[in-house]
Design a protein around this motif. Sequence first.
Motif, PDB file in Angstrom:
ATOM      1  N   UNK A 118      19.098 -32.222  40.699  1.00 22.30           N
ATOM      2  CA  UNK A 118      17.717 -32.999  41.029  1.00 22.30           C
ATOM      3  C   UNK A 118      16.840 -32.093  40.695  1.00 22.30           C
ATOM      4  N   UNK A 119      15.556 -32.355  41.247  1.00 20.70           N
ATOM      5  CA  UNK A 119      14.129 -31.334  40.961  1.00 20.70           C
ATOM      6  C   UNK A 119      13.246 -31.973  42.219  1.00 20.70           C
ATOM      7  N   UNK A 120      12.701 -31.301  42.735  1.00 20.60           N
ATOM      8  CA  UNK A 120      11.357 -31.456  43.827  1.00 20.60           C
ATOM      9  C   UNK A 120      10.687 -31.039  43.969  1.00 20.60           C
ATOM     10  N   UNK A 121       9.662 -32.418  43.932  1.00 24.05           N
ATOM     11  CA  UNK A 121       8.388 -31.697  42.689  1.00 24.05           C
ATOM     12  C   UNK A 121       7.219 -31.753  44.257  1.00 24.05           C
ATOM     13  N   UNK A 122       6.592 -31.075  44.575  1.00 23.68           N
ATOM     14  CA  UNK A 122       5.388 -31.349  45.149  1.00 23.68           C
ATOM     15  C   UNK A 122       4.458 -31.406  44.870  1.00 23.68           C
ATOM     16  N   UNK A 123       3.203 -32.609  44.758  1.00 25.22           N
ATOM     17  CA  UNK A 123       1.873 -33.260  44.606  1.00 25.22           C
ATOM     18  C   UNK A 123       1.052 -33.019  45.790  1.00 25.22           C
ATOM     19  N   UNK A 124      -0.394 -32.716  44.808  1.00 25.96           N
ATOM     20  CA  UNK A 124      -1.317 -32.955  46.513  1.00 25.96           C
ATOM     21  C   UNK A 124      -1.971 -34.035  45.428  1.00 25.96           C
ATOM     22  N   UNK A 125      -2.405 -34.628  46.228  1.00 27.55           N
ATOM     23  CA  UNK A 125      -3.508 -35.886  45.516  1.00 27.55           C
ATOM     24  C   UNK A 125      -4.751 -36.099  45.626  1.00 27.55           C
ATOM     25  N   UNK A 126      -6.050 -36.781  44.756  1.00 23.78           N
ATOM     26  CA  UNK A 126      -6.893 -36.325  45.315  1.00 23.78           C
ATOM     27  C   UNK A 126      -7.267 -37.067  47.297  1.00 23.78           C
ATOM     28  N   UNK A 127      -8.189 -36.470  48.164  1.00 23.02           N
ATOM     29  CA  UNK A 127      -8.205 -36.545  48.997  1.00 23.02           C
ATOM     30  C   UNK A 127      -8.046 -38.266  49.521  1.00 23.02           C
ATOM     31  N   UNK A 128      -9.405 -39.140  48.516  1.00 21.59           N
ATOM     32  CA  UNK A 128      -9.319 -40.773  48.931  1.00 21.59           C
ATOM     33  C   UNK A 128      -8.387 -41.122  48.466  1.00 21.59           C
ATOM     34  N   UNK A 129      -7.394 -40.702  48.274  1.00 20.59           N
ATOM     35  CA  UNK A 129      -6.103 -41.678  47.496  1.00 20.59           C
ATOM     36  C   UNK A 129      -4.970 -41.415  48.703  1.00 20.59           C
ATOM     37  N   UNK A 130      -5.104 -40.725  49.626  1.00 25.04           N
ATOM     38  CA  UNK A 130      -4.044 -39.925  50.587  1.00 25.04           C
ATOM     39  C   UNK A 130      -3.490 -41.177  51.333  1.00 25.04           C
ATOM     40  N   UNK A 131      -4.550 -41.901  51.468  1.00 23.61           N
ATOM     41  CA  UNK A 131      -4.414 -43.442  52.427  1.00 23.61           C
ATOM     42  C   UNK A 131      -3.365 -44.662  52.176  1.00 23.61           C
ATOM     43  N   UNK A 132      -3.265 -44.356  50.736  1.00 22.83           N
ATOM     44  CA  UNK A 132      -2.592 -45.769  50.200  1.00 22.83           C
ATOM     45  C   UNK A 132      -1.048 -44.791  49.596  1.00 22.83           C
ATOM     46  N   UNK A 133      -0.703 -43.635  50.027  1.00 16.67           N
ATOM     47  CA  UNK A 133       0.123 -43.101  49.515  1.00 16.67           C
ATOM     48  C   UNK A 133       1.180 -43.370  50.843  1.00 16.67           C
ATOM     49  N   UNK A 134       2.772 -44.053  50.495  1.00  9.97           N
ATOM     50  CA  UNK A 134       3.356 -44.121  51.802  1.00  9.97           C
ATOM     51  C   UNK A 134       4.489 -43.335  52.213  1.00  9.97           C
ATOM     52  N   UNK A 135       5.515 -43.085  52.816  1.00 10.83           N
ATOM     53  CA  UNK A 135       6.652 -42.501  52.981  1.00 10.83           C
ATOM     54  C   UNK A 135       7.694 -43.696  52.492  1.00 10.83           C
ATOM     55  N   UNK A 166      15.118 -35.907  32.426  1.00  4.48           N
ATOM     56  CA  UNK A 166      15.460 -36.105  30.507  1.00  4.48           C
ATOM     57  C   UNK A 166      14.911 -36.979  29.682  1.00  4.48           C
ATOM     58  N   UNK A 167      14.403 -38.283  30.367  1.00  6.67           N
ATOM     59  CA  UNK A 167      13.872 -39.307  29.852  1.00  6.67           C
ATOM     60  C   UNK A 167      12.663 -39.692  29.796  1.00  6.67           C
ATOM     61  N   UNK A 168      12.045 -38.598  30.468  1.00  6.98           N
ATOM     62  CA  UNK A 168      10.190 -38.962  31.080  1.00  6.98           C
ATOM     63  C   UNK A 168       9.826 -37.245  30.446  1.00  6.98           C
ATOM     64  N   UNK A 169       8.388 -37.605  30.595  1.00  8.90           N
ATOM     65  CA  UNK A 169       7.808 -35.641  30.333  1.00  8.90           C
ATOM     66  C   UNK A 169       7.797 -34.225  31.696  1.00  8.90           C
ATOM     67  N   UNK A 170       8.135 -35.220  32.960  1.00 10.29           N
ATOM     68  CA  UNK A 170       8.559 -34.253  34.425  1.00 10.29           C
ATOM     69  C   UNK A 170       9.225 -33.756  33.892  1.00 10.29           C
ATOM     70  N   UNK A 171       9.785 -33.288  33.556  1.00 11.95           N
ATOM     71  CA  UNK A 171      11.467 -31.790  32.925  1.00 11.95           C
ATOM     72  C   UNK A 171      10.317 -30.660  33.171  1.00 11.95           C
ATOM     73  N   UNK A 172       8.927 -30.995  32.101  1.00 10.05           N
ATOM     74  CA  UNK A 172       8.150 -29.690  31.808  1.00 10.05           C
ATOM     75  C   UNK A 172       6.658 -30.037  32.691  1.00 10.05           C
ATOM     76  N   UNK A 173       7.314 -29.896  33.580  1.00 12.45           N
ATOM     77  CA  UNK A 173       5.697 -30.507  35.252  1.00 12.45           C
ATOM     78  C   UNK A 173       5.850 -27.769  34.982  1.00 12.45           C
ATOM     79  N   UNK A 174       5.170 -28.076  35.621  1.00 13.43           N
ATOM     80  CA  UNK A 174       5.366 -26.678  36.295  1.00 13.43           C
ATOM     81  C   UNK A 174       4.032 -26.553  37.292  1.00 13.43           C
ATOM     82  N   UNK A 175       3.964 -25.921  38.771  1.00 10.55           N
ATOM     83  CA  UNK A 175       3.253 -25.350  39.127  1.00 10.55           C
ATOM     84  C   UNK A 175       1.833 -25.380  38.207  1.00 10.55           C
ATOM     85  N   UNK A 176       0.596 -26.605  38.774  1.00  6.64           N
ATOM     86  CA  UNK A 176      -0.221 -26.559  38.187  1.00  6.64           C
ATOM     87  C   UNK A 176      -0.726 -27.919  37.421  1.00  6.64           C
ATOM     88  N   UNK A 177       0.253 -28.125  37.451  1.00  4.00           N
ATOM     89  CA  UNK A 177       0.554 -29.184  35.914  1.00  4.00           C
ATOM     90  C   UNK A 177      -0.838 -30.258  36.958  1.00  4.00           C
TER      91      UNK A 177
END
Length: 220
Positions: A118-135, A166-177
Amino acid sequence: MFTGIIQAIGEVADLQQRGGDVRLRVLTGKLDLSDVELGDSIAVNGVCLTAVDLPGDGFVADVSRETLSLTSLGQLGSGSKVNLEKALTLATRLGGHLVSGHVDGLGKVVERHDDARSVRFSIEAPTELARYIAHKGSITVDGTSLTVNAVDGCRFELNIVPHTLQETIMGGYGVGSKVNLEVDLVARYLERLLLGDKAAEPGAGSIDMDLLARTGFLKG
């Protein structure tokens, strides 16, 4: 409405500037368009667009200035790969979660590393959206329904398995995407419900500590 289960990876064939907005032509590859008619909705990287022409090898859609300013579609160019999903029907399997195709904001990939296959990604969301994102909650990234593995402030972590890579464009993500984010619909409606009658007042838009105390969610 959509499910967040990507059906094909398409390719941008052309972008035409038209009076400040853009007409986008997408080659849809393996996506079956036999049941698509003019006026139907197709999600492109999580953005709900309306098909205004069906040339046979894909579709054409107009992208407004507002959509260009709020999503990553304005950064696409000829040859860009995109996630595609047709609008769901009553017979569609709901394998992901209910997705509206209305992007809430742009996130940024801040870390990528391999974890076994697998691949693990860390994504930074806009501040105003943080309260909607839950574990262990749901989030849509470029139209893909995903489970949040961890949350730390404005950053959240995703574990992406080989099939999704393989089935999405996530395989092409890099830091800064830059990626389109849509938070869970239930979280947004819950916030408005908790506001109660105050939701009708000008300027009412979010939950604060005072509201939680008055509605019994905090004990003195």
